[in-house]
Design an enzyme around this catalytic site. Structure first.
Site, short mmCIF file in Angstrom:
data_model
loop_
_atom_site.label_atom_id
_atom_site.label_comp_id
_atom_site.label_asym_id
_atom_site.label_seq_id
_atom_site.Cartn_x
_atom_site.Cartn_y
_atom_site.Cartn_z
N PHE A 12 51.90 43.89 -17.86
CA PHE A 12 50.58 43.64 -17.28
C PHE A 12 49.49 43.77 -18.37
O PHE A 12 48.86 42.77 -18.76
CB PHE A 12 50.39 44.61 -16.10
CG PHE A 12 48.98 44.89 -15.71
CD1 PHE A 12 48.10 43.85 -15.43
CD2 PHE A 12 48.52 46.20 -15.60
CE1 PHE A 12 46.78 44.11 -15.06
CE2 PHE A 12 47.22 46.47 -15.22
CZ PHE A 12 46.35 45.42 -14.97
N ASN A 33 61.51 44.29 -23.68
CA ASN A 33 62.86 44.16 -23.11
C ASN A 33 62.82 43.70 -21.65
O ASN A 33 63.86 43.65 -20.99
CB ASN A 33 63.66 45.47 -23.25
CG ASN A 33 63.10 46.57 -22.37
OD1 ASN A 33 62.01 46.43 -21.79
ND2 ASN A 33 63.81 47.67 -22.28
N THR A 36 60.13 46.03 -17.04
CA THR A 36 59.12 45.94 -15.97
C THR A 36 58.15 44.78 -16.22
O THR A 36 57.25 44.55 -15.42
CB THR A 36 58.31 47.26 -15.83
OG1 THR A 36 57.76 47.59 -17.12
CG2 THR A 36 59.16 48.40 -15.33
N VAL A 58 62.70 48.58 -27.74
CA VAL A 58 62.13 49.30 -28.90
C VAL A 58 62.62 50.75 -28.98
O VAL A 58 62.38 51.42 -29.99
CB VAL A 58 60.58 49.25 -28.93
CG1 VAL A 58 60.07 47.82 -29.04
CG2 VAL A 58 59.96 49.97 -27.72
N LYS A 92 62.75 57.88 -23.26
CA LYS A 92 63.17 57.32 -24.55
C LYS A 92 62.11 56.41 -25.17
O LYS A 92 61.87 56.46 -26.38
CB LYS A 92 64.49 56.56 -24.38
CG LYS A 92 65.68 57.50 -24.22
CD LYS A 92 66.95 56.78 -23.86
CE LYS A 92 67.56 56.06 -25.03
NZ LYS A 92 68.89 55.49 -24.67
N GLY A 103 57.53 54.21 -37.57
CA GLY A 103 58.28 53.91 -38.80
C GLY A 103 57.98 52.50 -39.28
O GLY A 103 57.77 52.27 -40.49
N TYR A 146 57.23 60.99 -17.55
CA TYR A 146 56.21 60.08 -18.10
C TYR A 146 55.15 60.90 -18.84
O TYR A 146 54.82 60.61 -19.99
CB TYR A 146 55.59 59.31 -16.94
CG TYR A 146 54.51 58.31 -17.30
CD1 TYR A 146 54.82 57.14 -17.97
CD2 TYR A 146 53.18 58.53 -16.93
CE1 TYR A 146 53.82 56.21 -18.27
CE2 TYR A 146 52.20 57.61 -17.23
CZ TYR A 146 52.52 56.45 -17.90
OH TYR A 146 51.53 55.52 -18.19
N LYS A 150 54.54 60.90 -22.94
CA LYS A 150 53.30 60.43 -23.55
C LYS A 150 52.65 61.54 -24.38
O LYS A 150 52.04 61.27 -25.42
CB LYS A 150 52.33 59.95 -22.46
CG LYS A 150 52.76 58.64 -21.79
CD LYS A 150 52.53 57.42 -22.68
CE LYS A 150 52.78 56.13 -21.92
NZ LYS A 150 52.59 54.94 -22.76
P1 NAD Z 1 53.94 47.27 -17.43
O1 NAD Z 1 55.17 47.87 -16.84
O2 NAD Z 1 53.41 46.03 -16.81
O3 NAD Z 1 54.15 46.98 -18.98
C1 NAD Z 1 55.02 47.71 -19.78
C2 NAD Z 1 55.83 46.72 -20.62
O4 NAD Z 1 56.68 47.45 -21.52
C3 NAD Z 1 56.73 45.83 -19.76
O5 NAD Z 1 56.62 44.49 -20.16
C4 NAD Z 1 58.14 46.37 -20.07
O6 NAD Z 1 59.14 45.39 -19.90
C5 NAD Z 1 57.97 46.84 -21.49
N1 NAD Z 1 58.94 47.88 -21.90
C6 NAD Z 1 59.23 49.03 -21.26
N2 NAD Z 1 60.17 49.72 -21.93
C7 NAD Z 1 60.46 48.97 -23.03
C8 NAD Z 1 61.36 49.13 -24.12
N3 NAD Z 1 62.16 50.21 -24.21
N4 NAD Z 1 61.42 48.18 -25.08
C9 NAD Z 1 60.61 47.08 -25.01
N5 NAD Z 1 59.74 46.88 -23.98
C10 NAD Z 1 59.68 47.81 -23.02
O7 NAD Z 1 52.85 48.44 -17.42
P2 NAD Z 1 51.31 48.40 -17.85
O8 NAD Z 1 50.51 48.90 -16.71
O9 NAD Z 1 50.97 47.11 -18.48
O10 NAD Z 1 51.29 49.55 -18.95
C11 NAD Z 1 51.24 49.26 -20.34
C12 NAD Z 1 51.04 50.55 -21.12
O11 NAD Z 1 49.81 51.15 -20.73
C13 NAD Z 1 52.14 51.60 -20.88
O12 NAD Z 1 52.41 52.26 -22.10
C14 NAD Z 1 51.50 52.55 -19.90
O13 NAD Z 1 52.02 53.84 -20.01
C15 NAD Z 1 50.03 52.48 -20.31
N6 NAD Z 1 49.14 52.86 -19.20
C16 NAD Z 1 48.86 51.96 -18.20
C17 NAD Z 1 48.03 52.34 -17.17
C18 NAD Z 1 47.65 51.39 -16.07
O14 NAD Z 1 46.89 51.80 -15.17
N7 NAD Z 1 48.07 50.16 -16.05
C19 NAD Z 1 47.50 53.62 -17.13
C20 NAD Z 1 47.83 54.51 -18.15
C21 NAD Z 1 48.64 54.10 -19.19
#
Ligand code: NAD
Ligand code: UDP
Length: 312
Positions: A12, A33, A36, A58, A92, A103, A146, A150
């Site tokens: 997203f 990957n 989500t 990753v 992870k 890295g 989570y 973080k």
């Molecule tokens: P999202 O789930 O839409 O996006 C996360 C993306 O990371 C997905 O495309 C998923 O496939 C990818 N991903 C997850 N694990 C992976 C891995 N091991 N290797 C490669 N890709 C991987 O969620 P989002 O809301 O877009 O969140 C994006 C980031 O922002 C996250 O780090 C989240 O913790 C942070 N965040 C979001 C919010 C929010 O309100 N949307 C709030 C706080 C923090």
């Protein structure tokens, strides 16, 4: 112009970030990957010469050939329903994944940007939350996977900054919503809008008196770019200061979608934070950034998006 690696770029927030980086002339290497995320979020970029998509986990291994100016680490599932479904993958990606991407950034002499979260404050005892607050987190509860991952990611990022003199940025993201959230993502805005569009009952957890402060995705991404381009390491809160109860959000969604949905009540999830609102003093004074999209306008855009993809 820069070459930027975006992990989680098919998610997203990450997909909107890829759009904005490309719009300003940067090149983007998107690592995801798809656990989500979805290629639907970036397929409009596939013909763009500056965009490259690599399907990879990753947490396992990261390598990107060629020069890199910035590594932006957004990969992580972020919805509470995922905390129970895939807890170890969440731990992870913010531990091993952060280590690998740091890295990569170090090897490339690139700036590293970490997407952290307001969840580092847990169920906050200080309100609103300034960056100086250390938080109130239950490490062994279902959300701990989570929150603690973080917190570890922030620690690891600061360790690379201090030990290796690396240039790093940390953003603490508060609840953000908008087009490209998954309809079944489980977070409150996507749940309420899809329920309202289908005239299904709106599921309020607890009595709906808990609060959140909702930031529209365009504002959130502008904040990321402002921090990336600035001289400030952070952490810096990016979000919206307007705080609403979850019940108020439900009523607004029903009104804006002309829905006949009724409210229904379900148990509050374990450790669900009672209230949350960012103190944005650092963001406004240091980055000159402030959110501009009101909740009503943002919900309209998001509801239009869901109506289109759900065909309702
Ligand atoms: P999202 O789930 O839409 O996006 C996360 C993306 O990371 C997905 O495309 C998923 O496939 C990818 N991903 C997850 N694990 C992976 C891995 N091991 N290797 C490669 N890709 C991987 O969620 P989002 O809301 O877009 O969140 C994006 C980031 O922002 C996250 O780090 C989240 O913790 C942070 N965040 C979001 C919010 C929010 O309100 N949307 C709030 C706080 C923090
Ligand atoms: N929530 C709710 N109904 C839902 C989904 C969530 O009442 O269908 C509540 C949830 O309990 C929390 C708030 O809405 O108090 C925000 O939940 P979300 O999962 O979006 O984010 P977070 O809890 O991580 O802030």
């Amino acid at each position: 112009m820069a070459r930027v690696v975006v992990s989680g770029g098919a998610g997203f927030l990450g997909s909107h970030l890829c759009d904005r980086l490309l719009q300003r002339g940067d090149e983007v290497v998107c690592l995801d990957n798809l656990i989500t995320g979805s290629t639907d979020n970036v397929e409009h970029l596939f013909g763009n010469q500056g965009f490259r998509f690599v399907e990879t986990d990753v947490s396992d291994y990261v390598w990107v050939p060629g020069p890199v100016d910035a590594v932006m680490h957004l990969a992580s599932p972020a919805s509470p329903i995922d905390f129970e479904r895939i807890p170890i993958k969440i731990l992870k990606v913010s531990s091993l994944g952060t280590h690998r991407l740091l890295g990569l950034a170090r090897q490339k002499e690139a700036r590293f940007f970490l997407a952290s979260t307001s969840e580092v404050y847990g169920d906050p005892l200080v309100h609103p939350q300034p960056e100086t607050y250390w938080g109130n987190v239950n490490p062994i509860g279902p959300r701990g996977v989570y929150d603690e991952a973080k917190r570890f990611a922030e620690s690891m990022t600061m360790a690379y900054h201090r030990q290796h003199g690396m240039d790093v940025r940390i953003v603490r993201i508060f609840n953000t919503y908008g087009p490209r959230m998954r309809p079944d993502d489980g977070r409150v805005v996507s749940n309420f809008i899809t329920q309202a569009l289908r005239n299904d009952p709106i599921t309020l957890f607890g009595d709906g008196s808990q609060t959140r402060s909702f930031c529209y995705v365009d504002d959130q991404v502008s904040g990321h770019l402002a921090l990336l381009d600035s001289d400030h390491t952070g952490p810096i809160n990016i979000g919206n200061e307007n705080e609403f109860t979850i019940r108020e959000l439900a009523e607004l969604v029903i009104k804006l979608t002309n829905s006949s949905s009724e409210l229904t009540f379900a148990p509050l999830p374990t450790d669900d934070p009672t209230r949350r609102r960012p103190d944005l003093t650092e963001a406004t004074t240091k980055l000159g950034w402030a959110p501009v999209v009101e909740l009503e306008e943002g919900i309209r855009h998001t509801a239009d998006y869901f109506a289109r993809i759900l065909g309702v």
